[in-house]
Design a protein around this motif. Structure first.
Motif, PDB file in Angstrom:
ATOM      1  N   VAL A   2       8.721  51.734  95.431  1.00  0.00           N
ATOM      2  CA  VAL A   2      10.132  51.461  95.127  1.00  0.00           C
ATOM      3  C   VAL A   2      10.523  52.286  93.905  1.00  0.00           C
ATOM      4  N   GLY A   3      11.579  53.086  94.028  1.00  0.00           N
ATOM      5  CA  GLY A   3      12.065  53.841  92.882  1.00  0.00           C
ATOM      6  C   GLY A   3      11.083  54.870  92.371  1.00  0.00           C
ATOM      7  N   PHE A   4      11.303  55.298  91.125  1.00  0.00           N
ATOM      8  CA  PHE A   4      10.446  56.281  90.469  1.00  0.00           C
ATOM      9  C   PHE A   4      10.389  55.949  88.994  1.00  0.00           C
ATOM     10  N   VAL A   5       9.169  55.840  88.449  1.00  0.00           N
ATOM     11  CA  VAL A   5       9.008  55.450  87.043  1.00  0.00           C
ATOM     12  C   VAL A   5       8.282  56.524  86.243  1.00  0.00           C
ATOM     13  N   GLY A   6       8.246  57.741  86.782  1.00  0.00           N
ATOM     14  CA  GLY A   6       7.531  58.815  86.094  1.00  0.00           C
ATOM     15  C   GLY A   6       8.360  59.587  85.099  1.00  0.00           C
ATOM     16  N   GLY A   7       9.639  59.226  84.972  1.00  0.00           N
ATOM     17  CA  GLY A   7      10.484  59.928  84.016  1.00  0.00           C
ATOM     18  C   GLY A   7      11.949  59.678  84.307  1.00  0.00           C
ATOM     19  N   MET A   8      12.831  60.286  83.489  1.00  0.00           N
ATOM     20  CA  MET A   8      14.277  60.089  83.651  1.00  0.00           C
ATOM     21  C   MET A   8      15.020  61.260  83.021  1.00  0.00           C
ATOM     22  N   TRP A   9      16.258  61.445  83.500  1.00  0.00           N
ATOM     23  CA  TRP A   9      17.138  62.462  82.913  1.00  0.00           C
ATOM     24  C   TRP A   9      17.897  61.862  81.729  1.00  0.00           C
ATOM     25  N   GLN A  10      17.907  62.603  80.629  1.00  0.00           N
ATOM     26  CA  GLN A  10      18.665  62.192  79.441  1.00  0.00           C
ATOM     27  C   GLN A  10      19.227  63.433  78.767  1.00  0.00           C
ATOM     28  N   GLY A  11      20.552  63.458  78.607  1.00  0.00           N
ATOM     29  CA  GLY A  11      21.174  64.579  77.895  1.00  0.00           C
ATOM     30  C   GLY A  11      20.896  65.934  78.507  1.00  0.00           C
ATOM     31  N   GLY A  12      20.823  65.998  79.808  1.00  0.00           N
ATOM     32  CA  GLY A  12      20.615  67.283  80.474  1.00  0.00           C
ATOM     33  C   GLY A  12      19.180  67.743  80.526  1.00  0.00           C
ATOM     34  N   ALA A  13      18.257  66.925  80.028  1.00  0.00           N
ATOM     35  CA  ALA A  13      16.829  67.280  80.056  1.00  0.00           C
ATOM     36  C   ALA A  13      16.047  66.154  80.717  1.00  0.00           C
ATOM     37  N   PHE A  14      14.967  66.515  81.403  1.00  0.00           N
ATOM     38  CA  PHE A  14      14.128  65.496  82.024  1.00  0.00           C
ATOM     39  C   PHE A  14      13.047  65.076  81.047  1.00  0.00           C
ATOM     40  N   HIS A  15      12.915  63.758  80.866  1.00  0.00           N
ATOM     41  CA  HIS A  15      11.910  63.203  79.963  1.00  0.00           C
ATOM     42  C   HIS A  15      10.802  62.551  80.797  1.00  0.00           C
ATOM     43  N   TYR A  16       9.545  62.910  80.502  1.00  0.00           N
ATOM     44  CA  TYR A  16       8.402  62.508  81.317  1.00  0.00           C
ATOM     45  C   TYR A  16       7.685  61.300  80.708  1.00  0.00           C
ATOM     46  N   ASN A  17       7.364  60.343  81.552  1.00  0.00           N
ATOM     47  CA  ASN A  17       6.593  59.174  81.127  1.00  0.00           C
ATOM     48  C   ASN A  17       5.112  59.517  81.268  1.00  0.00           C
ATOM     49  N   THR A  18       4.471  59.860  80.161  1.00  0.00           N
ATOM     50  CA  THR A  18       3.086  60.325  80.209  1.00  0.00           C
ATOM     51  C   THR A  18       2.089  59.200  80.478  1.00  0.00           C
ATOM     52  N   ALA A  19       2.575  57.957  80.566  1.00  0.00           N
ATOM     53  CA  ALA A  19       1.698  56.875  80.990  1.00  0.00           C
ATOM     54  C   ALA A  19       1.473  56.938  82.497  1.00  0.00           C
ATOM     55  N   VAL A  20       2.301  57.729  83.192  1.00  0.00           N
ATOM     56  CA  VAL A  20       2.276  57.774  84.654  1.00  0.00           C
ATOM     57  C   VAL A  20       1.991  59.164  85.190  1.00  0.00           C
ATOM     58  N   VAL A  21       2.644  60.191  84.622  1.00  0.00           N
ATOM     59  CA  VAL A  21       2.503  61.549  85.146  1.00  0.00           C
ATOM     60  C   VAL A  21       1.688  62.410  84.184  1.00  0.00           C
TER      61      VAL A  21
END
Length: 399
Positions: free
Chosen positions: A124-143
């Motif tokens: 369900v969904g995606f928890v590996g990161g998100m877009w913020q201010g025109g840049a993609f931020h990566y969740n290093t706990a996952v990816v």
């Protein structure tokens, strides 16, 4: 003839009902086919590190071609535009037929059958990161992101449950006999948003996989030669995965694995030192040198996996114990819990035990005495504790 046309029309109707109109152009299989065989389970693989800022992970999947199912490796790609996320495709079982629901780009992640592809796509969904201010931020706990190269990162460990490829329900289709997930209200809303089809790079990536017979399920029996890549047409990131498969299958002996992992550890150290000396990057000359060394190591892996030496321990108690240890080592390599240097140390110990067993048996007509059985068991207990300690310390394979 009329019967075949009727089946085809029914199949097309099912696809039209299941796939949003904006995504229909992406359908590359199904028309003219009635697939009655379920896709294989998802293979376990390690995610390669993100090659550069702005790349998003697209999970690997089983596609269908003239020769049956083939594996399209997971790969990092650039989205068609800023702010878009990838909804993976998935197989659905409806009316006795397996049909492919293609993936798409959109502002939100939609329904993908509840399939747990791992690395942020837990069903369900995606928890590996998100877009913020025109840049993609990566969740290093996952990816898997090298933070010396990519700096837009954060850590959210609350989403770790069921987001990795290891120890998950590896079922690859939705429907009877598979997963029973249904679209949520949010996922239904995502289906109505504007969608963008797979990029030309993604289509080229699938086409390349379709032409590689080693990717066919009928050839690899669910263990594709290449499970993941760091970028389309980039270096195939499968050295550790190939070693892990060799250990698990017995194609690599403990001694061969020790030698390969020592070389991998030395190469990792060289890359680390070069980057440290150059502000976190490699010079063009250093990249060429590393690539040559990786090519040499790749050939060595292939040679060792296809020579006459195999880890065949026999159908006995001692053999079963040794095989169990190797399976645990293979899992540690795949998951990244064991670094190459840790694996090399562990396999050196296993190689010494194997040598001792062979020597004792040779001296006793192919058997072990009760005292030798006890001694080997004590040594295997020590090796088992070492495997556990190395898999549960804070060190992980380089990312």
């Amino acid at each position: 003839m009329q019967g075949l046309l009727k089946i085809r029309n029914i199949f097309l109707a099912l696809l039209l009902c299941a796939v949003p109109a904006a995504s229909f152009a992406q359908i590359s299989i199904g028309i003219g086919f009635t697939i009655h065989t379920a896709p294989p389970v998802l293979p376990v693989y390690a995610q390669p590190p993100c090659p550069a800022d702005g790349y998003l992970w697209t999970p690997g999947y089983w596609a269908w071609g003239p020769d049956g199912y083939y594996w399209v490796p997971g790969v990092w790609v650039r989205p068609p535009q800023i702010g878009l996320l990838w909804t993976p495709g998935y197989w659905g079982f409806v009316g006795g037929i397996y049909s492919w629901r293609p993936g798409y780009w959109g502002p939100h992640v939609g329904f993908y059958g509840g399939v747990n592809y791992g690395y942020g796509y837990g069903g369900v969904g995606f928890v590996g990161g998100m877009w913020q201010g025109g840049a993609f931020h990566y969740n290093t706990a996952v990816v898997n992101v090298n933070t010396t190269i990519v700096h837009n990162t954060y850590i959210n460990r609350t989403v770790i449950n069921n987001v990795t490829v290891n120890n998950i329900n590896r079922t690859s289709f939705n429907g009877q006999g598979g997963l029973t997930a249904q679209p949520s209200v949010q996922e239904q809303a995502a289906l109505r948003e504007q969608h963008f089809q797979a990029t030309s790079e993604q289509l080229s990536h699938q086409n390349t996989a379709s032409q590689d017979r080693n990717q066919l399920a009928s050839v690899n029996h669910g263990r594709p030669a290449t499970m993941a890549m760091n970028s389309v047409n980039g270096r195939r990131y499968d050295q550790q995965g190939r070693i892990a498969n060799g250990v698990a299958s017995g194609q690599l002996t403990a001694g061969e694995t020790r030698n390969l992992e020592n070389r991998e550890a030395n190469l990792n150290k060289e890359v680390h030192n070069d980057r440290q000396a150059n502000g976190g990057t490699l010079t063009p000359q250093e990249r060429q040198q590393v690539n040559r060394q990786q090519n040499n190591l790749s050939r060595s892996i292939n040679d060792d996996k296809h020579n006459a030496a195999t880890a065949n321990y026999g159908n006995n108690q001692v053999g079963a114990r040794r095989d169990e240890q190797q399976q645990r080592v293979a899992q540690g390599i795949r998951s990244g819990q064991m670094t190459p240097s840790e694996t090399a140390r562990t396999e050196n110990r296993e190689a010494n035990i194997n040598h001792q067993v062979a020597t004792d048996r040779q001296a006793n007509g192919g058997k072990l005495t009760p005292q030798e059985h006890q001694q080997i068991n004590r040594e295997q207990n020590g090796a088992s504790r070492q495997i556990y300690d190395e898999k549960h310390n804070e060190k992980t394979a380089p990312r």
